[in-house]
Design a protein around this motif. Structure first.
Motif, PDB file in Angstrom:
ATOM      1  N   GLY A 194       0.780  -1.294  -0.113  1.00 37.39           N
ATOM      2  CA  GLY A 194       0.011  -0.031   0.048  1.00 37.39           C
ATOM      3  C   GLY A 194       0.836   1.431  -0.112  1.00 37.39           C
ATOM      4  N   ALA A 195       2.004   1.300   0.012  1.00 37.64           N
ATOM      5  CA  ALA A 195       2.998   2.332  -0.051  1.00 37.64           C
ATOM      6  C   ALA A 195       2.997   3.024  -1.234  1.00 37.64           C
ATOM      7  CB  ALA A 195       4.515   1.986   0.490  1.00 37.64           C
ATOM      8  N   THR A 196       3.262   4.280  -1.109  1.00 33.34           N
ATOM      9  CA  THR A 196       3.249   5.002  -2.520  1.00 33.34           C
ATOM     10  C   THR A 196       4.764   5.716  -2.727  1.00 33.34           C
ATOM     11  OG1 THR A 196       1.096   6.097  -2.140  1.00 33.34           O
ATOM     12  CG2 THR A 196       2.570   7.245  -3.765  1.00 33.34           C
ATOM     13  N   ILE A 197       5.047   5.229  -4.129  1.00 34.02           N
ATOM     14  CA  ILE A 197       6.583   5.746  -4.454  1.00 34.02           C
ATOM     15  C   ILE A 197       6.425   7.214  -4.973  1.00 34.02           C
ATOM     16  CG2 ILE A 197       8.317   5.145  -6.045  1.00 34.02           C
ATOM     17  CD1 ILE A 197       7.288   2.408  -6.432  1.00 34.02           C
ATOM     18  N   THR A 198       7.190   7.986  -4.206  1.00 34.44           N
ATOM     19  CA  THR A 198       6.976   9.307  -4.438  1.00 34.44           C
ATOM     20  C   THR A 198       8.022   9.770  -5.467  1.00 34.44           C
ATOM     21  OG1 THR A 198       8.258   9.819  -2.378  1.00 34.44           O
ATOM     22  CG2 THR A 198       5.850   9.850  -2.187  1.00 34.44           C
ATOM     23  N   GLY A 238      17.656   0.915   4.102  1.00 30.41           N
ATOM     24  CA  GLY A 238      16.513   1.730   4.160  1.00 30.41           C
ATOM     25  C   GLY A 238      17.214   2.684   5.220  1.00 30.41           C
ATOM     26  N   SER A 239      16.625   4.128   4.831  1.00 36.28           N
ATOM     27  CA  SER A 239      16.725   4.832   5.898  1.00 36.28           C
ATOM     28  C   SER A 239      15.724   6.016   6.049  1.00 36.28           C
ATOM     29  CB  SER A 239      18.171   5.671   5.730  1.00 36.28           C
ATOM     30  OG  SER A 239      18.052   6.224   4.224  1.00 36.28           O
ATOM     31  N   ASP A 240      15.582   6.947   6.800  1.00 35.16           N
ATOM     32  CA  ASP A 240      14.739   7.984   6.830  1.00 35.16           C
ATOM     33  C   ASP A 240      14.980   8.934   5.706  1.00 35.16           C
ATOM     34  OD1 ASP A 240      12.935  10.059   7.607  1.00 35.16           O
ATOM     35  OD2 ASP A 240      13.975  10.654   9.097  1.00 35.16           O
ATOM     36  N   SER A 241      14.198   9.172   4.960  1.00 40.32           N
ATOM     37  CA  SER A 241      14.502  10.228   3.831  1.00 40.32           C
ATOM     38  C   SER A 241      14.481  11.455   4.226  1.00 40.32           C
ATOM     39  CB  SER A 241      13.280   9.981   2.682  1.00 40.32           C
ATOM     40  OG  SER A 241      12.149  10.368   3.086  1.00 40.32           O
ATOM     41  N   ASN A 246      26.589   5.179  -9.539  1.00 38.53           N
ATOM     42  CA  ASN A 246      27.317   4.041  -9.632  1.00 38.53           C
ATOM     43  C   ASN A 246      26.152   2.831 -10.290  1.00 38.53           C
ATOM     44  OD1 ASN A 246      25.631   3.513  -7.563  1.00 38.53           O
ATOM     45  ND2 ASN A 246      27.245   2.225  -6.679  1.00 38.53           N
ATOM     46  N   GLY A 247      25.049   3.400 -10.772  1.00 39.53           N
ATOM     47  CA  GLY A 247      24.048   2.627 -11.383  1.00 39.53           C
ATOM     48  C   GLY A 247      23.071   2.096 -10.187  1.00 39.53           C
ATOM     49  N   GLY A 248      23.225   2.361  -8.941  1.00 40.56           N
ATOM     50  CA  GLY A 248      22.278   1.939  -8.107  1.00 40.56           C
ATOM     51  C   GLY A 248      21.071   2.932  -8.056  1.00 40.56           C
ATOM     52  N   PHE A 249      19.841   2.579  -7.097  1.00 35.73           N
ATOM     53  CA  PHE A 249      18.662   3.244  -7.189  1.00 35.73           C
ATOM     54  C   PHE A 249      18.391   3.734  -5.774  1.00 35.73           C
ATOM     55  CE2 PHE A 249      18.413   0.664 -10.992  1.00 35.73           C
ATOM     56  CZ  PHE A 249      17.824   1.519 -12.023  1.00 35.73           C
ATOM     57  N   GLU A 250      17.981   5.179  -5.583  1.00 40.21           N
ATOM     58  CA  GLU A 250      17.337   5.586  -4.520  1.00 40.21           C
ATOM     59  C   GLU A 250      15.776   5.791  -4.783  1.00 40.21           C
ATOM     60  OE1 GLU A 250      19.570   8.953  -3.239  1.00 40.21           O
ATOM     61  OE2 GLU A 250      21.372   8.109  -3.014  1.00 40.21           O
ATOM     62  N   VAL A 251      15.009   5.114  -3.846  1.00 45.92           N
ATOM     63  CA  VAL A 251      13.590   5.224  -4.032  1.00 45.92           C
ATOM     64  C   VAL A 251      12.807   5.605  -2.706  1.00 45.92           C
ATOM     65  CG1 VAL A 251      11.568   4.026  -4.682  1.00 45.92           C
ATOM     66  CG2 VAL A 251      13.672   3.280  -5.710  1.00 45.92           C
ATOM     67  N   HIS A 252      11.999   6.631  -2.935  1.00 45.67           N
ATOM     68  CA  HIS A 252      11.517   7.325  -1.811  1.00 45.67           C
ATOM     69  C   HIS A 252      10.038   6.996  -1.799  1.00 45.67           C
ATOM     70  CE1 HIS A 252      15.028  10.194  -1.374  1.00 45.67           C
ATOM     71  NE2 HIS A 252      15.135  10.102  -2.683  1.00 45.67           N
ATOM     72  N   ILE A 253       9.584   6.490  -0.682  1.00 47.97           N
ATOM     73  CA  ILE A 253       8.189   5.843  -0.576  1.00 47.97           C
ATOM     74  C   ILE A 253       7.500   6.697   0.821  1.00 47.97           C
ATOM     75  CG2 ILE A 253       9.038   3.880  -1.555  1.00 47.97           C
ATOM     76  CD1 ILE A 253       8.445   2.555   1.249  1.00 47.97           C
ATOM     77  N   THR A 254       6.364   6.778   0.562  1.00 50.05           N
ATOM     78  CA  THR A 254       5.392   6.693   1.936  1.00 50.05           C
ATOM     79  C   THR A 254       4.559   5.658   2.066  1.00 50.05           C
ATOM     80  OG1 THR A 254       5.513   9.297   1.244  1.00 50.05           O
ATOM     81  CG2 THR A 254       3.846   8.558   2.989  1.00 50.05           C
ATOM     82  N   THR A 255       4.792   5.292   3.383  1.00 48.83           N
ATOM     83  CA  THR A 255       4.117   3.960   3.571  1.00 48.83           C
ATOM     84  C   THR A 255       2.665   4.530   4.116  1.00 48.83           C
ATOM     85  OG1 THR A 255       4.507   4.309   6.235  1.00 48.83           O
ATOM     86  CG2 THR A 255       5.963   3.028   4.906  1.00 48.83           C
ATOM     87  N   THR A 256       1.815   3.571   4.194  1.00 57.41           N
ATOM     88  CA  THR A 256       0.001   3.701   4.625  1.00 57.41           C
ATOM     89  C   THR A 256      -0.045   4.406   5.977  1.00 57.41           C
ATOM     90  OG1 THR A 256       0.221   1.248   5.458  1.00 57.41           O
ATOM     91  CG2 THR A 256      -0.433   1.698   3.113  1.00 57.41           C
ATOM     92  N   ALA A 257       1.179   4.228   6.753  1.00 57.58           N
ATOM     93  CA  ALA A 257       1.140   4.864   8.128  1.00 57.58           C
ATOM     94  C   ALA A 257       1.889   6.269   7.682  1.00 57.58           C
ATOM     95  CB  ALA A 257       1.714   4.083   9.159  1.00 57.58           C
ATOM     96  N   GLY A 258       2.189   6.713   6.789  1.00 54.07           N
ATOM     97  CA  GLY A 258       2.606   8.097   6.728  1.00 54.07           C
ATOM     98  C   GLY A 258       4.199   7.916   6.862  1.00 54.07           C
ATOM     99  N   VAL A 259       4.880   7.000   7.189  1.00 52.48           N
ATOM    100  CA  VAL A 259       6.228   7.090   7.205  1.00 52.48           C
ATOM    101  C   VAL A 259       7.017   7.253   5.881  1.00 52.48           C
ATOM    102  CG1 VAL A 259       8.260   5.698   8.221  1.00 52.48           C
ATOM    103  CG2 VAL A 259       5.925   5.591   9.289  1.00 52.48           C
ATOM    104  N   ARG A 260       7.785   8.149   5.649  1.00 49.17           N
ATOM    105  CA  ARG A 260       8.585   8.474   4.539  1.00 49.17           C
ATOM    106  C   ARG A 260      10.182   7.863   4.619  1.00 49.17           C
ATOM    107  NH1 ARG A 260       7.904  14.838   3.338  1.00 49.17           N
ATOM    108  NH2 ARG A 260       8.017  14.791   5.814  1.00 49.17           N
ATOM    109  N   LEU A 261      10.259   6.936   3.722  1.00 50.00           N
ATOM    110  CA  LEU A 261      11.641   6.361   3.697  1.00 50.00           C
ATOM    111  C   LEU A 261      12.550   6.366   2.598  1.00 50.00           C
ATOM    112  CD1 LEU A 261      10.328   2.988   5.561  1.00 50.00           C
ATOM    113  CD2 LEU A 261      11.509   4.675   6.440  1.00 50.00           C
TER     114      LEU A 261
END
Length: 396
Positions: free
Chosen positions: A282-286, A321-324, A293-308
């Motif tokens: 249910g998380a939203t990819i924002t 994972g870390s706090d965005s 170096n080819g890797g990816f950083e993806v920011h999401i907001t979970t259904t509980a409103g936590v942004r990671l």
């Protein structure tokens, strides 16, 4: 006599590196600690004018593709040479090492090497000392030595140097939030520039001639953060000890944007979106970015409103994972209990029936710490991996 002096200097440097890096968390291999240093990728504007002028005059038409700012203030600059007078091929890279003052120390040329074609000794070393690591990029250098960039299992990005026969030489650990090692979460007290210790201002005027000191702060541990703008326009954050001795240098607000390109959510690898939907239903990819170096950083907001912020390798494997909102703060990030991944909640209900989950935290390496109180009133701290696999338990 000169030989003896060189030997003594080499020994001193080795001892200094050992004493300064024993506590660096970037490397998981004890035997590499004596050779570890830290660096961050910065914009070319962070280079002292002496360096940029040298590159422009020596390598006309070349492109500065990457600049590494080391914690000690030195620079490693990668320059893609222009075909013609300076290079017969367009894929030749010059690796230039400079002091903090912009004095050239060494020059090497590099050519790309497929990770699969690396010497068995190099691959064996990486497997033995960085289990689960991914080899991202490798180059052969002047004299036959090798420069290898890896992403360790804990998400650390490390550059390893090997000799021509595959013997390990040194490691440099990429610090995404800069080279500073102290915690900025404490109280900072503004310090008037005129009140800075003479040793601090002398270091700056000597090392960064013409730079402007824009502000300074005293940290809760007594150390000083001094912000400067160099003549090239780079904003740097210099850290000094409580007695005014130079400790490290970091970019100020430039590092996060270097070598990152936006990626449309629809274009993310299936492995990434599957991981997110599985672990954060249910998380939203924002937003998402592709790293240098080819890797990816993806920011999401979970259904509980936590942004990671979730980090993945170039092939879509989850790393950390870390706090965005607060990447610079060391420690843990609170996680709303109902937002814990299903594997963790299932483990707790199965093994501690009736227990109450009191609090949960996301660690900087992506793992979870969960505090529970059992039906008998015992308070326990459970640790889980980033994917929710139980690791350990202890009484709080």
């Amino acid at each position: 006599m000169k030989t003896n002096q060189k030997a003594l200097i080499t020994l001193s440097i080795a001892l200094a590196l050992f004493s300064c890096t024993n506590n660096d968390a970037g490397s998981s291999a004890p035997q590499t600690a004596a050779f570890a240093s830290t660096y961050e990728v910065v914009a070319a504007a962070a280079l002292p004018t002496t360096i940029s002028t040298y590159i422009a005059s020596k390598y006309a038409g070349s492109i500065t593709t990457e600049v590494n700012l080391n914690a000690d203030g030195t620079y490693v600059t990668y320059v893609t040479l222009a075909p013609g007078a300076t290079a017969k091929m367009s894929n030749v890279i010059a690796k230039l090492n400079f002091t903090a003052k912009g004095i050239l120390v060494s020059t090497k040329t590099e050519t790309a090497v497929a990770p699969a074609n690396l010497l068995p000794a190099i691959k064996a070393y990486i497997t033995a000392n960085y289990a689960g690591a991914t080899i991202n990029v490798a180059h052969s250098e002047t004299g036959g030595s090798f420069d290898v960039l890896i992403t360790a299992a804990d998400g650390s990005k490390i550059k390893l140097d090997f000799t021509a026969d595959g013997t390990f030489e040194s490691a440099r650990i990429f610090r995404v939030n800069g080279n500073h090692k102290h915690n900025h979460a404490g109280i900072q007290t503004p310090v008037a520039i005129a009140d800075l210790a003479a040793s601090i201002t002398t270091y700056i005027t000597t090392t960064y001639a013409g730079a402007t000191i824009t502000s300074a702060h005293k940290e809760s541990d007594g150390s000083f953060d001094v912000f400067i703008t160099t003549t090239a326009g780079a904003n740097l954050n210099l850290n000094f000890s409580a007695t005014g001795d130079f400790v490290s240098v970091s970019s100020n607000g430039n590092n996060d944007s270097n070598h990152e390109t936006p990626v449309a959510v629809a274009d993310l690898l299936a492995e990434i979106t599957t991981y997110i939907t599985t672990n954060y239903a249910g998380a939203t990819i924002t937003s998402a970015e592709k790293d240098w170096n080819g890797g990816f950083e993806v920011h999401i907001t979970t259904t509980a409103g936590v942004r990671l912020e979730l980090n993945f390798t170039s092939t879509g494997t989850f790393v950390v994972g870390s706090d965005s909102n607060n990447n610079h703060m060391e420690g843990t990030v609170s996680v709303i209990i109902q937002d814990l991944i299903i594997n963790i909640k299932t483990y707790i209900t199965t093994n501690y029936a009736g227990a109450t989950i009191k609090e949960a935290h996301l660690e900087s390496d992506g793992s979870y710490d969960v505090i529970i109180t059992t039906t008998t009133g015992i308070k326990l701290k459970l640790n889980f991996s980033a994917t929710g696999v139980f690791v350990s338990v202890k009484t709080v």
